[in-house]
Design a protein around this motif. Sequence first.
Motif, PDB file in Angstrom:
ATOM      1  N   LEU A   1     -12.283  10.495   8.840  1.00 52.76           N
ATOM      2  CA  LEU A   1     -12.497   9.572  10.079  1.00 52.76           C
ATOM      3  C   LEU A   1     -11.822   8.196   9.958  1.00 52.76           C
ATOM      4  O   LEU A   1     -11.916   7.680   8.861  1.00 52.76           O
ATOM      5  CB  LEU A   1     -14.068   9.565  10.246  1.00 52.76           C
ATOM      6  N   VAL A   2     -11.028   7.842  11.150  1.00 47.67           N
ATOM      7  CA  VAL A   2     -10.428   6.610  10.928  1.00 47.67           C
ATOM      8  C   VAL A   2     -10.513   5.796  12.387  1.00 47.67           C
ATOM      9  O   VAL A   2     -10.509   6.508  13.361  1.00 47.67           O
ATOM     10  CB  VAL A   2      -8.927   6.809  10.501  1.00 47.67           C
ATOM     11  N   PHE A   3     -10.337   4.546  12.216  1.00 54.65           N
ATOM     12  CA  PHE A   3     -10.318   3.728  13.531  1.00 54.65           C
ATOM     13  C   PHE A   3      -8.963   3.344  13.071  1.00 54.65           C
ATOM     14  O   PHE A   3      -8.749   2.491  12.210  1.00 54.65           O
ATOM     15  CB  PHE A   3     -11.392   2.802  13.599  1.00 54.65           C
ATOM     16  N   ILE A   4      -8.136   3.401  14.163  1.00 57.24           N
ATOM     17  CA  ILE A   4      -6.795   2.520  14.219  1.00 57.24           C
ATOM     18  C   ILE A   4      -6.544   1.603  15.238  1.00 57.24           C
ATOM     19  O   ILE A   4      -7.133   1.877  16.312  1.00 57.24           O
ATOM     20  CB  ILE A   4      -5.636   3.579  14.342  1.00 57.24           C
ATOM     21  N   SER A   5      -5.910   0.359  15.135  1.00 55.08           N
ATOM     22  CA  SER A   5      -5.656  -0.417  16.039  1.00 55.08           C
ATOM     23  C   SER A   5      -4.079  -0.202  16.597  1.00 55.08           C
ATOM     24  O   SER A   5      -3.256  -0.095  15.528  1.00 55.08           O
ATOM     25  CB  SER A   5      -5.631  -1.928  15.604  1.00 55.08           C
TER      26      SER A   5
ATOM     27  N   MET B   1       0.875  -1.203  -0.136  1.00 58.94           N
ATOM     28  CA  MET B   1       0.004  -0.061  -0.047  1.00 58.94           C
ATOM     29  C   MET B   1       0.878   1.359   0.020  1.00 58.94           C
ATOM     30  O   MET B   1       1.526   1.623   1.019  1.00 58.94           O
ATOM     31  CB  MET B   1      -0.914  -0.034   1.347  1.00 58.94           C
ATOM     32  N   GLY B   2       0.654   1.914  -0.931  1.00 59.84           N
ATOM     33  CA  GLY B   2       1.553   3.185  -1.041  1.00 59.84           C
ATOM     34  C   GLY B   2       0.898   4.651  -0.991  1.00 59.84           C
ATOM     35  O   GLY B   2      -0.002   4.745  -1.615  1.00 59.84           O
ATOM     36  N   GLY B   3       1.524   5.367  -0.265  1.00 61.00           N
ATOM     37  CA  GLY B   3       1.329   6.630   0.113  1.00 61.00           C
ATOM     38  C   GLY B   3      -0.250   7.172  -0.419  1.00 61.00           C
ATOM     39  O   GLY B   3      -1.138   6.619   0.540  1.00 61.00           O
ATOM     40  N   ASN B   4      -0.366   7.778  -1.653  1.00 61.34           N
ATOM     41  CA  ASN B   4      -1.836   8.391  -1.648  1.00 61.34           C
ATOM     42  C   ASN B   4      -2.791   7.096  -1.978  1.00 61.34           C
ATOM     43  O   ASN B   4      -4.074   7.324  -2.385  1.00 61.34           O
ATOM     44  CB  ASN B   4      -1.621   9.274  -2.841  1.00 61.34           C
ATOM     45  N   GLN B   5      -2.642   5.955  -2.046  1.00 61.56           N
ATOM     46  CA  GLN B   5      -3.375   4.981  -2.264  1.00 61.56           C
ATOM     47  C   GLN B   5      -4.184   4.528  -1.090  1.00 61.56           C
ATOM     48  O   GLN B   5      -4.911   3.596  -1.182  1.00 61.56           O
ATOM     49  CB  GLN B   5      -2.726   3.704  -3.139  1.00 61.56           C
TER      50      GLN B   5
ATOM     51  N   ILE C   1      -8.242  -2.224   6.457  1.00 60.23           N
ATOM     52  CA  ILE C   1      -6.755  -2.429   6.114  1.00 60.23           C
ATOM     53  C   ILE C   1      -6.454  -3.558   7.311  1.00 60.23           C
ATOM     54  O   ILE C   1      -6.485  -3.117   8.642  1.00 60.23           O
ATOM     55  CB  ILE C   1      -5.958  -1.464   6.312  1.00 60.23           C
ATOM     56  N   GLU C   2      -6.060  -5.091   7.124  1.00 61.74           N
ATOM     57  CA  GLU C   2      -5.673  -5.728   8.194  1.00 61.74           C
ATOM     58  C   GLU C   2      -4.237  -5.635   8.230  1.00 61.74           C
ATOM     59  O   GLU C   2      -3.354  -5.829   7.446  1.00 61.74           O
ATOM     60  CB  GLU C   2      -6.367  -7.157   7.758  1.00 61.74           C
ATOM     61  N   VAL C   3      -3.937  -6.015   9.536  1.00 55.86           N
ATOM     62  CA  VAL C   3      -2.376  -6.204  10.038  1.00 55.86           C
ATOM     63  C   VAL C   3      -2.268  -7.126  11.030  1.00 55.86           C
ATOM     64  O   VAL C   3      -3.306  -7.520  11.716  1.00 55.86           O
ATOM     65  CB  VAL C   3      -1.879  -4.974  10.373  1.00 55.86           C
ATOM     66  N   THR C   4      -0.852  -7.825  11.002  1.00 56.21           N
ATOM     67  CA  THR C   4      -0.914  -8.739  12.304  1.00 56.21           C
ATOM     68  C   THR C   4       0.332  -8.203  13.068  1.00 56.21           C
ATOM     69  O   THR C   4       1.463  -7.692  12.523  1.00 56.21           O
ATOM     70  CB  THR C   4      -0.471  -9.926  11.489  1.00 56.21           C
TER      71      THR C   4
ATOM     72  N   SER D   1      -7.470  -4.727  12.621  1.00 54.77           N
ATOM     73  CA  SER D   1      -7.733  -4.096  11.572  1.00 54.77           C
ATOM     74  C   SER D   1      -7.975  -2.668  11.731  1.00 54.77           C
ATOM     75  O   SER D   1      -8.223  -2.048  12.897  1.00 54.77           O
ATOM     76  CB  SER D   1      -9.067  -4.680  10.934  1.00 54.77           C
ATOM     77  N   MET D   2      -7.961  -1.729  10.780  1.00 47.52           N
ATOM     78  CA  MET D   2      -8.261  -0.457  10.634  1.00 47.52           C
ATOM     79  C   MET D   2      -9.301  -0.260   9.761  1.00 47.52           C
ATOM     80  O   MET D   2      -9.465  -0.932   8.867  1.00 47.52           O
ATOM     81  CB  MET D   2      -6.920   0.069  10.261  1.00 47.52           C
ATOM     82  N   TYR D   3     -10.066   0.887   9.826  1.00 49.16           N
ATOM     83  CA  TYR D   3     -11.054   1.208   9.102  1.00 49.16           C
ATOM     84  C   TYR D   3     -11.289   2.635   8.724  1.00 49.16           C
ATOM     85  O   TYR D   3     -10.619   3.471   9.678  1.00 49.16           O
ATOM     86  CB  TYR D   3     -12.453   0.930   9.816  1.00 49.16           C
ATOM     87  N   ILE D   4     -11.487   3.013   7.652  1.00 46.63           N
ATOM     88  CA  ILE D   4     -11.336   4.431   7.042  1.00 46.63           C
ATOM     89  C   ILE D   4     -12.840   4.898   6.427  1.00 46.63           C
ATOM     90  O   ILE D   4     -13.184   3.890   5.508  1.00 46.63           O
ATOM     91  CB  ILE D   4     -10.239   4.583   6.153  1.00 46.63           C
ATOM     92  N   TRP D   5     -13.223   6.025   6.828  1.00 50.27           N
ATOM     93  CA  TRP D   5     -14.438   6.262   6.241  1.00 50.27           C
ATOM     94  C   TRP D   5     -13.990   7.665   5.345  1.00 50.27           C
ATOM     95  O   TRP D   5     -13.502   8.461   5.895  1.00 50.27           O
ATOM     96  CB  TRP D   5     -15.545   6.836   7.328  1.00 50.27           C
ATOM     97  N   ALA D   6     -14.210   7.654   4.119  1.00 50.65           N
ATOM     98  CA  ALA D   6     -13.740   8.634   3.103  1.00 50.65           C
ATOM     99  C   ALA D   6     -14.515   9.606   3.166  1.00 50.65           C
ATOM    100  O   ALA D   6     -15.938   9.391   3.014  1.00 50.65           O
ATOM    101  CB  ALA D   6     -13.229   8.107   1.765  1.00 50.65           C
TER     102      ALA D   6
END
Length: 275
Positions: free
Chosen positions: A16-20, A1-5, A260-263, A270-275
Amino acid sequence: MGGNQVFKRNDKKGSLVFISHGGGPWPIMGDARHTRLIEFLKELPSGLIRPDAILLVSAHWEEDVATIQSGLKPDLFFDYYGFPEKTYSYEYNAPGAPQLARKTAGLLADNGISSAMDDQRGFDHGMFVPLMLMYPEAGIPCLQLSLYNSLDPLQHIALGKAIGRLRQENILIIGSGSSFHNLPAFHEPPTAETSRLNHDFESWLRQTLTRSDISEQARQEKLAAWESAPGARFCHPREEHLLPIHVCCGVAGGPADRVIEVTYMDRTASMYIWA
């Protein structure tokens, strides 16, 4: 996953984002078990317009009433233990946001929600750890909003709805917790059974937050009944790290656009993004 993607956001709204946020200060220590999480947090700002302020709901702050951090220059609150000495001397000198604090209190009052101000509390590690990776220059005014110590999911959804109007401004709202938070499990090797429970809850959460074919009432009802989801109590013996998602859901009023899933530490989050 790069930069502006990371995602394409609507320039008319705040982000608005949720982060683990990972385990304690491990991400800012460069811990190899957090590599993917570290990469994500460093890349995330490149997909956002630089915000004028950040409001963060941290899993590490609970109060009787919704409490808003209102200090001019909060210190750091090192609310972890057992880590190397250097981890208690970090600095993140972001300014506070007392004007935004007052505006937030006004929005809560408009929705019949009592609140309190706290001008003494520092940034806890649910805030300064991710922000040291996302915005290391510490130049953006920041404040935290507490959870309720009732741990009532509907209260947290209502809290999010009440502050939703802040998205009309260039304010980044972050829910900071973790979609997986079972401390004993982080220190045990995964088994087939625990991996299945982790996977099943992540799958349920992803479906709940991203489906566009259900009403918001149905989405909120599912989140309110999160304990009935497969693997729920294994992933969250106590739910404080999940509840920032409920706040984000209330703010959003619609499905998440990206997952976006991470381990890290051998568990999936996981992380969630509301665009």
